[in-house]
Motif scaffolding. Structure first.
Motif, short mmCIF file in Angstrom:
data_model
loop_
_atom_site.label_atom_id
_atom_site.label_comp_id
_atom_site.label_asym_id
_atom_site.label_seq_id
_atom_site.Cartn_x
_atom_site.Cartn_y
_atom_site.Cartn_z
N ARG A 42 0.84 -1.20 0.00
CA ARG A 42 0.00 0.00 0.00
C ARG A 42 0.88 1.25 0.00
O ARG A 42 0.62 2.22 -0.69
N GLN A 43 1.96 1.23 0.78
CA GLN A 43 2.86 2.38 0.84
C GLN A 43 3.55 2.60 -0.51
O GLN A 43 3.67 3.74 -0.96
N VAL A 44 3.97 1.52 -1.15
CA VAL A 44 4.60 1.63 -2.47
C VAL A 44 3.59 2.18 -3.47
O VAL A 44 3.89 3.10 -4.24
N LEU A 45 2.39 1.65 -3.44
CA LEU A 45 1.33 2.12 -4.34
C LEU A 45 1.03 3.59 -4.10
O LEU A 45 0.94 4.38 -5.05
N ASP A 46 0.92 3.99 -2.85
CA ASP A 46 0.64 5.39 -2.53
C ASP A 46 1.78 6.31 -2.95
O ASP A 46 1.57 7.49 -3.21
N THR A 47 2.99 5.78 -3.00
CA THR A 47 4.14 6.58 -3.43
C THR A 47 4.17 6.76 -4.94
O THR A 47 4.42 7.86 -5.43
N TYR A 48 3.89 5.69 -5.68
CA TYR A 48 4.01 5.75 -7.13
C TYR A 48 2.75 6.20 -7.87
O TYR A 48 2.84 6.76 -8.96
N ARG A 49 1.58 5.95 -7.31
CA ARG A 49 0.35 6.28 -8.03
C ARG A 49 0.26 7.76 -8.40
O ARG A 49 -0.08 8.09 -9.54
N PRO A 50 0.54 8.70 -7.49
CA PRO A 50 0.46 10.12 -7.88
C PRO A 50 1.40 10.48 -9.03
O PRO A 50 1.08 11.33 -9.87
N ILE A 51 2.54 9.82 -9.08
CA ILE A 51 3.49 10.09 -10.18
C ILE A 51 2.89 9.61 -11.49
O ILE A 51 2.91 10.31 -12.50
N SER A 52 2.31 8.40 -11.47
CA SER A 52 1.76 7.85 -12.71
C SER A 52 0.53 8.63 -13.17
O SER A 52 0.27 8.72 -14.36
N GLU A 53 -0.22 9.18 -12.24
CA GLU A 53 -1.41 9.95 -12.61
C GLU A 53 -1.04 11.27 -13.27
O GLU A 53 -1.83 11.83 -14.01
N GLY A 54 0.15 11.77 -13.00
CA GLY A 54 0.59 13.02 -13.61
C GLY A 54 1.16 12.86 -15.00
O GLY A 54 1.41 13.84 -15.69
#
Length: 146
Positions: free
Chosen positions: A88-100
């Motif tokens: 979950r922490q990894v996902l929360d770290t990378y998801r905002p980057i991918s959404e941009g």
């Protein structure tokens, strides 16, 4: 319509911004860990960013009085919870980057399917030991005799 040079310059700027964000995320996660205490407080497990167990601590000697299958169940459940929290922490770290990052339709691999990458690891309670419908643990512990 915008000239090709301007679109290319904007794309290169977005690429550099994304690259810098990814580098920062990698550095952050390289040092990340999650610590989870078992429900019965007998064991504590630490996992790193790739889900690897980096530490395990047994508390109060309670584990010594546990049946092997019970201890195995507690360990599997606790490790699963720790891995799930780290996922979950990894996902929360990378998801905002991918959404941009702008999505490019029709380009294979341009979209990230987070559910496919992490599956049940990021769903609540999805990383614990799997039990059969009867509620009994199917694993068996066999002691080495050699």
């Amino acid at each position: 319509m915008e000239p090709v040079e301007e679109r290319l310059a904007k794309a290169m700027e977005a690429l550099e911004t994304t690259r810098a964000a990814l580098t920062g995320a990698e550095q952050t996660l390289r040092q990340a860990s999650v610590v989870v205490m078992s429900k019965d407080r007998s064991v504590e497990v630490t996992v790193g960013a790739q889900g690897e167990v980096t530490a395990m601590r047994f508390h109060d000697g309670k584990y010594r009085s546990m049946a092997p299958a019970q201890l195995a169940s507690v360990l599997l459940e606790t490790i699963g919870q720790a891995r799930s929290r780290m996922a979950r922490q990894v996902l929360d770290t990378y998801r905002p980057i991918s959404e941009g990052v702008p999505q490019v339709a029709g380009v294979p691999g341009a979209e990230i399917d987070w559910d496919a990458l992490f599956g049940s690891m990021v769903r609540e309670g999805g990383a614990g030991p799997r039990k059969n419908p009867g509620g009994r643990l199917r694993d068996e512990i066999v002691e080495d005799t050699a």
